[in-house]
Design a protein around this motif. Structure first.
Motif, PDB file in Angstrom:
ATOM      1  N   VAL A  13      42.259 -12.800 -53.823  1.00 14.00           N
ATOM      2  CA  VAL A  13      42.057 -13.846 -54.828  1.00 14.00           C
ATOM      3  C   VAL A  13      40.697 -14.507 -54.615  1.00 14.00           C
ATOM      4  CG1 VAL A  13      43.000 -15.974 -55.810  1.00 14.00           C
ATOM      5  CG2 VAL A  13      44.552 -14.206 -54.948  1.00 14.00           C
ATOM      6  N   GLU A  14      40.353 -14.759 -53.366  1.00 16.53           N
ATOM      7  CA  GLU A  14      39.061 -15.363 -53.047  1.00 16.53           C
ATOM      8  C   GLU A  14      37.913 -14.437 -53.451  1.00 16.53           C
ATOM      9  OE1 GLU A  14      39.464 -16.298 -48.900  1.00 16.53           O
ATOM     10  OE2 GLU A  14      41.025 -17.783 -49.312  1.00 16.53           O
ATOM     11  N   ASN A  15      38.073 -13.136 -53.253  1.00 18.42           N
ATOM     12  CA  ASN A  15      37.048 -12.176 -53.674  1.00 18.42           C
ATOM     13  C   ASN A  15      36.868 -12.193 -55.187  1.00 18.42           C
ATOM     14  OD1 ASN A  15      36.551 -11.358 -51.047  1.00 18.42           O
ATOM     15  ND2 ASN A  15      37.931  -9.600 -51.177  1.00 18.42           N
ATOM     16  N   TYR A  16      37.960 -12.305 -55.908  1.00 20.23           N
ATOM     17  CA  TYR A  16      37.913 -12.380 -57.375  1.00 20.23           C
ATOM     18  C   TYR A  16      37.123 -13.621 -57.803  1.00 20.23           C
ATOM     19  CZ  TYR A  16      40.002 -12.127 -62.148  1.00 20.23           C
ATOM     20  OH  TYR A  16      40.224 -12.036 -63.496  1.00 20.23           O
ATOM     21  N   ALA A  17      37.361 -14.744 -57.159  1.00 19.28           N
ATOM     22  CA  ALA A  17      36.625 -15.976 -57.464  1.00 19.28           C
ATOM     23  C   ALA A  17      35.145 -15.820 -57.109  1.00 19.28           C
ATOM     24  CB  ALA A  17      37.247 -17.153 -56.730  1.00 19.28           C
ATOM     25  N   ASP A  18      34.839 -15.173 -55.984  1.00 14.48           N
ATOM     26  CA  ASP A  18      33.438 -14.927 -55.615  1.00 14.48           C
ATOM     27  C   ASP A  18      32.730 -14.108 -56.691  1.00 14.48           C
ATOM     28  OD1 ASP A  18      33.669 -16.290 -53.190  1.00 14.48           O
ATOM     29  OD2 ASP A  18      33.674 -14.469 -51.961  1.00 14.48           O
ATOM     30  N   CYS A  19      33.425 -13.130 -57.231  1.00 15.15           N
ATOM     31  CA  CYS A  19      32.842 -12.302 -58.290  1.00 15.15           C
ATOM     32  C   CYS A  19      32.539 -13.144 -59.526  1.00 15.15           C
ATOM     33  CB  CYS A  19      33.781 -11.157 -58.637  1.00 15.15           C
ATOM     34  SG  CYS A  19      33.926  -9.919 -57.331  1.00 15.15           S
ATOM     35  N   ALA A  20      33.465 -14.003 -59.874  1.00 12.99           N
ATOM     36  CA  ALA A  20      33.252 -14.886 -61.025  1.00 12.99           C
ATOM     37  C   ALA A  20      32.051 -15.793 -60.785  1.00 12.99           C
ATOM     38  CB  ALA A  20      34.508 -15.721 -61.280  1.00 12.99           C
ATOM     39  N   ALA A  21      31.951 -16.358 -59.597  1.00 10.29           N
ATOM     40  CA  ALA A  21      30.848 -17.264 -59.267  1.00 10.29           C
ATOM     41  C   ALA A  21      29.508 -16.530 -59.275  1.00 10.29           C
ATOM     42  CB  ALA A  21      31.094 -17.913 -57.909  1.00 10.29           C
ATOM     43  N   ALA A  22      29.483 -15.327 -58.741  1.00 12.92           N
ATOM     44  CA  ALA A  22      28.239 -14.555 -58.699  1.00 12.92           C
ATOM     45  C   ALA A  22      27.731 -14.252 -60.106  1.00 12.92           C
ATOM     46  CB  ALA A  22      28.457 -13.259 -57.916  1.00 12.92           C
ATOM     47  N   GLN A  23      28.607 -13.763 -60.951  1.00  3.98           N
ATOM     48  CA  GLN A  23      28.199 -13.432 -62.320  1.00  3.98           C
ATOM     49  C   GLN A  23      27.796 -14.683 -63.091  1.00  3.98           C
ATOM     50  OE1 GLN A  23      27.734 -10.367 -63.480  1.00  3.98           O
ATOM     51  NE2 GLN A  23      26.991 -11.151 -65.415  1.00  3.98           N
TER      52      GLN A  23
END
Length: 130
Positions: free
Chosen positions: A60-70
């Motif tokens: 879940v944290e990785n998914y949020a990191d992806c959202a933040a990066a994009q």
């Protein structure tokens, strides 16, 4: 000779009993349920993510990191700094509530994200972004 054979079979049985069984791991097949983005203040952004099939809070944290990066890239920034993520799971639905700052320069702190590098890794791993 029959005694030697039965002793050998007993030794073999004992060795087999000591072997660790191989773990049958289910394949990781996540279902990404969406990202909600909330601009809290200038460079402070909240991401609400939801997914099924997570192996734990790290997914879940990785998914949020992806959202933040994009999101950082879309806004013309190159970096993000993770502030906090709260993760919960109910009925197989995992939810993340994450907050990041975004910036043009590498921010201070331990949990910084190079937006281009993270977004590239997310694309390679099939993790959706904003």
């Amino acid at each position: 000779m029959p005694a030697r054979i039965s002793l050998s079979l007993a030794a073999l049985a004992a060795l087999c009993a000591c072997e660790q069984p191989s773990e049958d791991k289910a394949p990781f097949v996540p279902a990404y349920e969406g990202i909600e983005t909330r601009l809290l203040d200038g460079d402070l952004v909240n991401f609400l993510v939801a997914m099924r099939g997570a192996r734990g809070s790290e997914d879940v944290e990785n998914y949020a990191d992806c959202a933040a990066a994009q999101y950082a890239l879309i806004r013309g920034y190159g970096f993000a700094r993770h502030l906090r993520t709260n993760v919960s799971e109910e009925g197989g639905l995992w939810r993340g509530d994450a907050v990041y700052t975004i910036s043009a320069a590498l921010p201070r702190g331990l949990k910084t994200i190079d937006a281009e590098v993270v977004a590239s890794a997310c694309a390679e791993n099939g993790i959706p972004m904003v």
